[in-house]
Design a protein around this motif. Structure first.
Motif, PDB file in Angstrom:
ATOM      1  N   ARG A  82       0.856  -1.183   0.000  1.00  0.00           N
ATOM      2  CA  ARG A  82       0.000   0.000   0.000  1.00  0.00           C
ATOM      3  C   ARG A  82       0.891   1.230   0.000  1.00  0.00           C
ATOM      4  N   SER A  83       0.422   2.282  -0.652  1.00  0.00           N
ATOM      5  CA  SER A  83       1.170   3.535  -0.655  1.00  0.00           C
ATOM      6  C   SER A  83       0.333   4.623  -0.012  1.00  0.00           C
ATOM      7  N   GLY A  84       1.020   5.668   0.405  1.00  0.00           N
ATOM      8  CA  GLY A  84       0.319   6.777   1.023  1.00  0.00           C
ATOM      9  C   GLY A  84       1.231   7.955   1.217  1.00  0.00           C
ATOM     10  N   GLY A  85       0.716   8.941   1.893  1.00  0.00           N
ATOM     11  CA  GLY A  85       1.507  10.129   2.162  1.00  0.00           C
ATOM     12  C   GLY A  85       0.656  11.256   2.689  1.00  0.00           C
ATOM     13  N   CYS A  86       1.257  12.417   2.691  1.00  0.00           N
ATOM     14  CA  CYS A  86       0.615  13.608   3.239  1.00  0.00           C
ATOM     15  C   CYS A  86      -0.172  14.358   2.169  1.00  0.00           C
ATOM     16  N   LEU A  87      -0.843  15.394   2.592  1.00  0.00           N
ATOM     17  CA  LEU A  87      -1.676  16.194   1.705  1.00  0.00           C
ATOM     18  C   LEU A  87      -0.872  16.861   0.588  1.00  0.00           C
ATOM     19  N   CYS A  88       0.315  17.370   0.905  1.00  0.00           N
ATOM     20  CA  CYS A  88       1.110  18.066  -0.120  1.00  0.00           C
ATOM     21  C   CYS A  88       2.014  17.124  -0.918  1.00  0.00           C
ATOM     22  N   ARG A  89       2.027  15.838  -0.545  1.00  0.00           N
ATOM     23  CA  ARG A  89       2.773  14.778  -1.232  1.00  0.00           C
ATOM     24  C   ARG A  89       4.291  14.845  -1.004  1.00  0.00           C
ATOM     25  N   LYS A  90       4.749  15.659  -0.077  1.00  0.00           N
ATOM     26  CA  LYS A  90       6.178  15.697   0.264  1.00  0.00           C
ATOM     27  C   LYS A  90       6.580  14.397   0.963  1.00  0.00           C
ATOM     28  N   VAL A  91       5.790  13.981   1.953  1.00  0.00           N
ATOM     29  CA  VAL A  91       6.036  12.726   2.660  1.00  0.00           C
ATOM     30  C   VAL A  91       5.283  11.633   1.916  1.00  0.00           C
ATOM     31  N   ARG A  92       6.003  10.627   1.461  1.00  0.00           N
ATOM     32  CA  ARG A  92       5.400   9.492   0.760  1.00  0.00           C
ATOM     33  C   ARG A  92       6.003   8.214   1.329  1.00  0.00           C
ATOM     34  N   PHE A  93       5.215   7.132   1.291  1.00  0.00           N
ATOM     35  CA  PHE A  93       5.691   5.858   1.824  1.00  0.00           C
ATOM     36  C   PHE A  93       4.972   4.701   1.156  1.00  0.00           C
ATOM     37  N   THR A  94       5.546   3.512   1.307  1.00  0.00           N
ATOM     38  CA  THR A  94       4.849   2.266   1.014  1.00  0.00           C
ATOM     39  C   THR A  94       4.958   1.384   2.257  1.00  0.00           C
ATOM     40  N   VAL A  95       3.940   0.573   2.466  1.00  0.00           N
ATOM     41  CA  VAL A  95       3.964  -0.439   3.518  1.00  0.00           C
ATOM     42  C   VAL A  95       3.630  -1.769   2.863  1.00  0.00           C
ATOM     43  N   THR A  96       4.430  -2.753   3.178  1.00  0.00           N
ATOM     44  CA  THR A  96       4.238  -4.104   2.660  1.00  0.00           C
ATOM     45  C   THR A  96       3.968  -5.012   3.845  1.00  0.00           C
ATOM     46  N   GLY A  97       2.924  -5.784   3.728  1.00  0.00           N
ATOM     47  CA  GLY A  97       2.616  -6.723   4.795  1.00  0.00           C
ATOM     48  C   GLY A  97       1.158  -6.662   5.175  1.00  0.00           C
ATOM     49  N   PRO A  98       0.768  -7.525   6.078  1.00  0.00           N
ATOM     50  CA  PRO A  98      -0.641  -7.592   6.471  1.00  0.00           C
ATOM     51  C   PRO A  98      -1.042  -6.395   7.324  1.00  0.00           C
ATOM     52  N   VAL A  99      -2.292  -6.002   7.196  1.00  0.00           N
ATOM     53  CA  VAL A  99      -2.876  -4.978   8.058  1.00  0.00           C
ATOM     54  C   VAL A  99      -3.131  -5.629   9.418  1.00  0.00           C
ATOM     55  N   ASP A 100      -2.756  -4.941  10.477  1.00  0.00           N
ATOM     56  CA  ASP A 100      -2.978  -5.449  11.821  1.00  0.00           C
ATOM     57  C   ASP A 100      -3.755  -4.410  12.627  1.00  0.00           C
ATOM     58  N   ASP A 101      -4.771  -4.843  13.328  1.00  0.00           N
ATOM     59  CA  ASP A 101      -5.532  -4.036  14.270  1.00  0.00           C
ATOM     60  C   ASP A 101      -6.030  -2.710  13.707  1.00  0.00           C
ATOM     61  N   PRO A 102      -6.794  -2.737  12.610  1.00  0.00           N
ATOM     62  CA  PRO A 102      -7.392  -1.477  12.170  1.00  0.00           C
ATOM     63  C   PRO A 102      -8.423  -1.045  13.217  1.00  0.00           C
ATOM     64  N   HIS A 103      -8.262   0.158  13.740  1.00  0.00           N
ATOM     65  CA  HIS A 103      -9.125   0.579  14.834  1.00  0.00           C
ATOM     66  C   HIS A 103      -9.326   2.087  14.864  1.00  0.00           C
ATOM     67  N   ILE A 104     -10.342   2.467  15.590  1.00  0.00           N
ATOM     68  CA  ILE A 104     -10.643   3.867  15.856  1.00  0.00           C
ATOM     69  C   ILE A 104     -10.182   4.141  17.280  1.00  0.00           C
ATOM     70  N   CYS A 105      -9.417   5.212  17.459  1.00  0.00           N
ATOM     71  CA  CYS A 105      -9.001   5.613  18.802  1.00  0.00           C
ATOM     72  C   CYS A 105      -9.691   6.929  19.142  1.00  0.00           C
ATOM     73  N   LYS A 106     -10.388   6.917  20.264  1.00  0.00           N
ATOM     74  CA  LYS A 106     -11.130   8.093  20.710  1.00  0.00           C
ATOM     75  C   LYS A 106     -10.465   8.755  21.914  1.00  0.00           C
ATOM     76  N   CYS A 107      -9.203   8.460  22.192  1.00  0.00           N
ATOM     77  CA  CYS A 107      -8.583   9.023  23.386  1.00  0.00           C
ATOM     78  C   CYS A 107      -8.403  10.533  23.257  1.00  0.00           C
ATOM     79  N   GLY A 108      -8.331  11.184  24.386  1.00  0.00           N
ATOM     80  CA  GLY A 108      -8.147  12.624  24.411  1.00  0.00           C
ATOM     81  C   GLY A 108      -6.854  13.061  23.758  1.00  0.00           C
ATOM     82  N   HIS A 109      -5.832  12.217  23.832  1.00  0.00           N
ATOM     83  CA  HIS A 109      -4.541  12.544  23.233  1.00  0.00           C
ATOM     84  C   HIS A 109      -4.654  12.613  21.705  1.00  0.00           C
ATOM     85  N   CYS A 110      -5.246  11.609  21.082  1.00  0.00           N
ATOM     86  CA  CYS A 110      -5.424  11.619  19.623  1.00  0.00           C
ATOM     87  C   CYS A 110      -6.312  12.790  19.205  1.00  0.00           C
ATOM     88  N   SER A 111      -7.338  13.055  20.000  1.00  0.00           N
ATOM     89  CA  SER A 111      -8.243  14.158  19.679  1.00  0.00           C
ATOM     90  C   SER A 111      -7.535  15.501  19.719  1.00  0.00           C
TER      91      SER A 111
END
Length: 144
Positions: free
Chosen positions: A15-44
């Motif tokens: 999978r590929s991805g990156g930031c809004l302006c496309r300066k930071v780009r990456f690929t990740v290879t491998g299985p997806v682990d623990d797709p989750h929603i975090c509602k903690c105050g820190h993430c918010s």
């Protein structure tokens, strides 16, 4: 536009991805682990949103194909968060001392909205959620 493609050597997906302006780009290879929603105050607080959507990937499968994000220790000595220093997009999280897993914000992946492997399977830190967010119904009813 990038696609989810099988990796040549592992049978895993890339999978590929990156930031809004496309300066930071990456690929990740491998299985997806623990797709989750975090509602903690820190993430918010950090994101300016009531929750964030995370998925983990093997650190060995991460490759920065553009600039690497700027890292900020949100929990000094424990957890660092990666973001684009130009557009401010949040990208990733890593725990100090853990070289096996990288947390990636699902929305930083190019095809997050159509990738069935990213559907959240867990809601983390529900007690810390904003009180106006809907909470899942945990009552069990007998079916007849």
């Amino acid at each position: 536009m990038s696609e989810i493609v099988p990796a040549v050597d592992s049978g895993s997906e890339v999978r590929s991805g990156g930031c809004l302006c496309r300066k930071v780009r990456f690929t990740v290879t491998g299985p997806v682990d623990d797709p989750h929603i975090c509602k903690c105050g820190h993430c918010s607080k950090r994101s300016g949103a009531p929750f964030q959507w995370w998925a983990s990937f093997p650190m060995a499968g991460l490759e920065w194909t553009g600039a690497e994000p700027t890292w900020f220790d949100t929990y000094p000595g424990k957890t660092a968060r990666g973001f684009c220093s130009d557009c401010g997009s949040h990208i990733a999280a890593r725990d100090h001392g853990d070289d096996k897993i990288i947390g990636i914000l699902a929305t930083s992946l190019d095809h997050h909205d159509t990738d069935p492997a990213l559907v959240p399977t867990n809601l983390n830190r529900l007690p810390e959620a904003a009180p106006w967010l809907a909470q899942p119904d945990t009552r069990h009813t007998a079916s007849g």
